[in-house]
Design a protein around this motif. Structure first.
Motif, PDB file in Angstrom:
ATOM      1  N   PHE A 112       0.845  -1.189   0.000  1.00  0.00           N
ATOM      2  CA  PHE A 112       0.000   0.000   0.000  1.00  0.00           C
ATOM      3  C   PHE A 112       0.885   1.246   0.000  1.00  0.00           C
ATOM      4  O   PHE A 112       1.761   1.394   0.854  1.00  0.00           O
ATOM      5  CB  PHE A 112      -0.921   0.008   1.224  1.00  0.00           C
ATOM      6  CG  PHE A 112      -1.954  -1.079   1.202  1.00  0.00           C
ATOM      7  CD1 PHE A 112      -3.179  -0.883   0.581  1.00  0.00           C
ATOM      8  CD2 PHE A 112      -1.701  -2.302   1.793  1.00  0.00           C
ATOM      9  CE1 PHE A 112      -4.135  -1.889   0.549  1.00  0.00           C
ATOM     10  CE2 PHE A 112      -2.651  -3.317   1.778  1.00  0.00           C
ATOM     11  CZ  PHE A 112      -3.867  -3.112   1.150  1.00  0.00           C
ATOM     12  N   LEU A 113       0.629   2.127  -0.964  1.00  0.00           N
ATOM     13  CA  LEU A 113       1.435   3.336  -1.119  1.00  0.00           C
ATOM     14  C   LEU A 113       0.606   4.576  -0.779  1.00  0.00           C
ATOM     15  O   LEU A 113      -0.380   4.876  -1.470  1.00  0.00           O
ATOM     16  CB  LEU A 113       1.955   3.450  -2.554  1.00  0.00           C
ATOM     17  CG  LEU A 113       2.814   4.678  -2.870  1.00  0.00           C
ATOM     18  CD1 LEU A 113       4.109   4.645  -2.067  1.00  0.00           C
ATOM     19  CD2 LEU A 113       3.113   4.741  -4.371  1.00  0.00           C
ATOM     20  N   PRO A 114       0.948   5.306   0.282  1.00  0.00           N
ATOM     21  CA  PRO A 114       0.237   6.539   0.630  1.00  0.00           C
ATOM     22  C   PRO A 114       0.355   7.588  -0.473  1.00  0.00           C
ATOM     23  O   PRO A 114       1.195   7.478  -1.385  1.00  0.00           O
ATOM     24  CB  PRO A 114       0.931   6.995   1.921  1.00  0.00           C
ATOM     25  CG  PRO A 114       1.524   5.748   2.496  1.00  0.00           C
ATOM     26  CD  PRO A 114       1.951   4.941   1.295  1.00  0.00           C
ATOM     27  N   SER A 115      -0.451   8.615  -0.361  1.00  0.00           N
ATOM     28  CA  SER A 115      -0.533   9.639  -1.419  1.00  0.00           C
ATOM     29  C   SER A 115       0.756  10.422  -1.581  1.00  0.00           C
ATOM     30  O   SER A 115       0.952  11.070  -2.609  1.00  0.00           O
ATOM     31  CB  SER A 115      -1.687  10.597  -1.120  1.00  0.00           C
ATOM     32  OG  SER A 115      -1.499  11.241   0.134  1.00  0.00           O
ATOM     33  N   THR A 116       1.663  10.355  -0.597  1.00  0.00           N
ATOM     34  CA  THR A 116       2.933  11.066  -0.722  1.00  0.00           C
ATOM     35  C   THR A 116       3.850  10.428  -1.761  1.00  0.00           C
ATOM     36  O   THR A 116       4.824  11.043  -2.178  1.00  0.00           O
ATOM     37  CB  THR A 116       3.661  11.089   0.633  1.00  0.00           C
ATOM     38  OG1 THR A 116       3.761   9.753   1.148  1.00  0.00           O
ATOM     39  CG2 THR A 116       2.918  11.961   1.639  1.00  0.00           C
ATOM     40  N   GLY A 117       3.519   9.206  -2.178  1.00  0.00           N
ATOM     41  CA  GLY A 117       4.366   8.525  -3.146  1.00  0.00           C
ATOM     42  C   GLY A 117       3.830   8.512  -4.557  1.00  0.00           C
ATOM     43  O   GLY A 117       4.443   7.944  -5.465  1.00  0.00           O
ATOM     44  N   TRP A 118       2.656   9.138  -4.762  1.00  0.00           N
ATOM     45  CA  TRP A 118       2.092   9.176  -6.115  1.00  0.00           C
ATOM     46  C   TRP A 118       1.222  10.420  -6.271  1.00  0.00           C
ATOM     47  O   TRP A 118       0.881  11.082  -5.295  1.00  0.00           O
ATOM     48  CB  TRP A 118       1.261   7.922  -6.402  1.00  0.00           C
ATOM     49  CG  TRP A 118      -0.011   7.824  -5.604  1.00  0.00           C
ATOM     50  CD1 TRP A 118      -0.162   7.377  -4.318  1.00  0.00           C
ATOM     51  CD2 TRP A 118      -1.329   8.200  -6.035  1.00  0.00           C
ATOM     52  NE1 TRP A 118      -1.477   7.452  -3.915  1.00  0.00           N
ATOM     53  CE2 TRP A 118      -2.221   7.945  -4.962  1.00  0.00           C
ATOM     54  CE3 TRP A 118      -1.842   8.719  -7.221  1.00  0.00           C
ATOM     55  CZ2 TRP A 118      -3.593   8.197  -5.042  1.00  0.00           C
ATOM     56  CZ3 TRP A 118      -3.217   8.968  -7.301  1.00  0.00           C
ATOM     57  CH2 TRP A 118      -4.061   8.706  -6.225  1.00  0.00           C
ATOM     58  N   SER A 119       0.886  10.735  -7.498  1.00  0.00           N
ATOM     59  CA  SER A 119       0.022  11.880  -7.765  1.00  0.00           C
ATOM     60  C   SER A 119      -0.778  11.632  -9.035  1.00  0.00           C
ATOM     61  O   SER A 119      -0.508  10.692  -9.783  1.00  0.00           O
ATOM     62  CB  SER A 119       0.841  13.168  -7.907  1.00  0.00           C
ATOM     63  OG  SER A 119       1.711  13.068  -9.025  1.00  0.00           O
ATOM     64  N   SER A 120      -1.773  12.476  -9.244  1.00  0.00           N
ATOM     65  CA  SER A 120      -2.606  12.387 -10.441  1.00  0.00           C
ATOM     66  C   SER A 120      -2.049  13.323 -11.497  1.00  0.00           C
ATOM     67  O   SER A 120      -1.891  14.521 -11.263  1.00  0.00           O
ATOM     68  CB  SER A 120      -4.051  12.764 -10.107  1.00  0.00           C
ATOM     69  OG  SER A 120      -4.871  12.694 -11.246  1.00  0.00           O
ATOM     70  N   GLU A 121      -1.741  12.753 -12.666  1.00  0.00           N
ATOM     71  CA  GLU A 121      -1.157  13.551 -13.746  1.00  0.00           C
ATOM     72  C   GLU A 121      -2.080  13.514 -14.962  1.00  0.00           C
ATOM     73  O   GLU A 121      -2.262  12.463 -15.576  1.00  0.00           O
ATOM     74  CB  GLU A 121       0.217  12.999 -14.129  1.00  0.00           C
ATOM     75  CG  GLU A 121       1.216  12.919 -12.973  1.00  0.00           C
ATOM     76  CD  GLU A 121       1.715  14.283 -12.539  1.00  0.00           C
ATOM     77  OE1 GLU A 121       1.538  15.243 -13.317  1.00  0.00           O
ATOM     78  OE2 GLU A 121       2.290  14.385 -11.443  1.00  0.00           O
ATOM     79  N   GLY A 122      -2.677  14.661 -15.295  1.00  0.00           N
ATOM     80  CA  GLY A 122      -3.537  14.730 -16.466  1.00  0.00           C
ATOM     81  C   GLY A 122      -4.852  13.995 -16.272  1.00  0.00           C
ATOM     82  O   GLY A 122      -5.231  13.625 -15.155  1.00  0.00           O
ATOM     83  N   GLU A 123      -5.577  13.764 -17.383  1.00  0.00           N
ATOM     84  CA  GLU A 123      -6.865  13.082 -17.352  1.00  0.00           C
ATOM     85  C   GLU A 123      -6.979  12.135 -18.528  1.00  0.00           C
ATOM     86  O   GLU A 123      -6.387  12.358 -19.594  1.00  0.00           O
ATOM     87  CB  GLU A 123      -8.025  14.091 -17.402  1.00  0.00           C
ATOM     88  CG  GLU A 123      -8.135  15.002 -16.199  1.00  0.00           C
ATOM     89  CD  GLU A 123      -9.342  15.932 -16.305  1.00  0.00           C
ATOM     90  OE1 GLU A 123      -9.927  16.014 -17.416  1.00  0.00           O
ATOM     91  OE2 GLU A 123      -9.687  16.562 -15.293  1.00  0.00           O
ATOM     92  N   ASP A 124      -7.774  11.064 -18.337  1.00  0.00           N
ATOM     93  CA  ASP A 124      -8.036  10.159 -19.451  1.00  0.00           C
ATOM     94  C   ASP A 124      -9.243  10.670 -20.238  1.00  0.00           C
ATOM     95  O   ASP A 124      -9.762  11.762 -19.976  1.00  0.00           O
ATOM     96  CB  ASP A 124      -8.255   8.724 -18.954  1.00  0.00           C
ATOM     97  CG  ASP A 124      -9.502   8.569 -18.074  1.00  0.00           C
ATOM     98  OD1 ASP A 124     -10.268   9.553 -17.928  1.00  0.00           O
ATOM     99  OD2 ASP A 124      -9.707   7.467 -17.546  1.00  0.00           O
ATOM    100  N   ASP A 125      -9.724   9.901 -21.202  1.00  0.00           N
ATOM    101  CA  ASP A 125     -10.825  10.341 -22.064  1.00  0.00           C
ATOM    102  C   ASP A 125     -12.129  10.531 -21.296  1.00  0.00           C
ATOM    103  O   ASP A 125     -13.027  11.238 -21.756  1.00  0.00           O
ATOM    104  CB  ASP A 125     -11.041   9.329 -23.201  1.00  0.00           C
ATOM    105  CG  ASP A 125      -9.861   9.288 -24.157  1.00  0.00           C
ATOM    106  OD1 ASP A 125      -9.107  10.279 -24.198  1.00  0.00           O
ATOM    107  OD2 ASP A 125      -9.696   8.265 -24.854  1.00  0.00           O
ATOM    108  N   ASP A 126     -12.243   9.891 -20.137  1.00  0.00           N
ATOM    109  CA  ASP A 126     -13.463  10.009 -19.336  1.00  0.00           C
ATOM    110  C   ASP A 126     -13.349  11.078 -18.260  1.00  0.00           C
ATOM    111  O   ASP A 126     -14.265  11.250 -17.447  1.00  0.00           O
ATOM    112  CB  ASP A 126     -13.786   8.665 -18.676  1.00  0.00           C
ATOM    113  CG  ASP A 126     -14.131   7.583 -19.703  1.00  0.00           C
ATOM    114  OD1 ASP A 126     -14.857   7.901 -20.668  1.00  0.00           O
ATOM    115  OD2 ASP A 126     -13.658   6.447 -19.545  1.00  0.00           O
TER     116      ASP A 126
END
Length: 265
Positions: A112-126
Motif C-alpha cells: 500500500f502506497l500513501p498519497s505522498t508517493g504518487w500523484s494524479s497527472e492529467g486526465e483520461d478520455d473520461d
C-alpha cells in the motif's frame, strides 16, 4: 473447537450484551431446532455453511445455550439492513481466518502506497486522473490470506501494518457497496482497462490483473475523493494467488456520504 482468537473475538463483541434479553421464547416454536434456525439466519446474511457453523460452535463453547443461539446472533447482527453491525462481523472474520489457516490458504503480500508517493497527472478520455508513481519508499506491506477483499484487511486484519491501513480506509458502509470510503487506486501495472471485473474473476481467465468496475461500483466511485482511471472499491477486490505482490495506491482523502444520512435512532 474454537481457538483462543475466536474466543477473544466473541468476548469482545458480546461483553456489552445482556444475554437474557436475547433468549428465544418457546412460544410458537417451529419444527426446526435452534441450531437449524440460527444457521438459516446466518446463511440469509450471506455467510457460508462453514463460517455459520464456526460462529455457532464459538457461541456454544462460550456458554450460550442452544435455546438462545438465534436471539444472540440476531443481537450481534445489529441493524444489518442498513450496515450497522453489532459484533457479528468481527466474530465471523475471526472464524473465517481460523478456517483459512486450517484449510491451508496461502499468505499473500499486498503493498500500500500513501498519497505522498504518487500523484494524479492529467486526465483520461473520461475525465479521470491518471495515477503516476514517484517513489515506493513510503509503501508498506500487509500479509493476508487469499480470498480476502481489500476492505476486510482494513476492517478485520490483525497482521503487521493493518492498523496503519485502517488510518487510510474507513469502510463506513461495512462492505455493502453503499459508500466510497474504501476507495483505492490500483497501480497501473496491475490494472487491465480492457476487461470488466467479472470477466477477470471468471474461471479460466487471467487473474493477474484487476479489471474495471461494474456499473453499480462506478456509481459509488463517481462520489469518491478524486477518482482515478484505475480506481476501485476495496470491498470489490478479492485477492487471489495471481495478485500476490499487488500494489495499491491510497488516496489523500475520502468522501463519507454516510455521515449525511439521517438514520433514525
Amino acid at each position: 473447537m474454537p481457538t483462543e482468537s475466536v474466543r477473544n473475538a466473541f468476548n469482545k463483541t458480546s461483553k456489552n450484551f445482556n444475554l437474557r434479553k436475547f433468549s428465544v421464547s418457546k412460544d410458537g416454536s417451529s419444527a426446526q431446532s435452534p441450531t437449524q434456525q440460527t444457521t438459516a439466519f446466518l446463511l440469509s446474511l450471506g455467510y457460508s455453511n462453514a463460517v455459520s457453523k464456526g460462529i455457532i460452535d464459538a457461541l456454544i463453547q462460550n456458554g450460550i445455550p442452544h435455546s438462545s443461539l438465534l436471539g444472540m446472533v440476531k443481537g450481534l447482527a445489529g441493524r444489518y439492513e442498513v450496515g450497522e453491525d453489532a459484533g457479528l462481523e468481527t466474530l465471523a472474520a475471526s472464524v473465517k481466518k481460523e478456517l483459512e489457516t486450517m484449510q491451508g490458504k496461502e499468505q499473500l503480500k499486498v503493498w500500500f502506497l500513501p498519497s505522498t508517493g504518487w500523484s494524479s497527472e492529467g486526465e483520461d478520455d473520461d475525465g479521470f486522473g491518471i495515477p503516476t508513481i514517484h517513489s515506493m519508499d513510503r509503501a508498506f506491506p500487509v500479509q493476508v490470506h487469499e480470498g480476502t477483499n481489500l476492505a476486510d484487511i482494513a476492517r478485520f486484519g490483525t497482521s503487521e501494518n493493518c492498523d496503519v491501513l485502517r488510518e487510510y480506509l474507513e469502510c463506513a458502509c461495512n462492505g455493502i457497496m453503499a459508500c466510497s470510503t474504501c476507495h483505492v487506486v490500483v497501480h497501473p501495472e496491475w490494472f487491465d482497462s480492457t476487461k470488466p471485473s467479472d470477466e477477470v474473476s471468471a474461471s479460466g481467465v487471467d487473474q493477474s490483473k484487476i479489471g474495471t468496475p461494474t456499473e453499480a461500483e462506478q456509481d459509488m466511485l463517481d462520489l469518491a475523493f478524486e477518482p482515478q482511471s484505475t480506481s476501485r472499491l476495496g470491498c470489490q477486490i478479492t485477492l487471489t494467488k495471481a495478485l500476490d505482490g499487488l500494489v495499491i495506491l491510497l488516496p489523500e482523502g475520502s468522501n463519507n456520504l454516510m455521515d449525511d444520512i439521517p438514520f433514525d435512532g
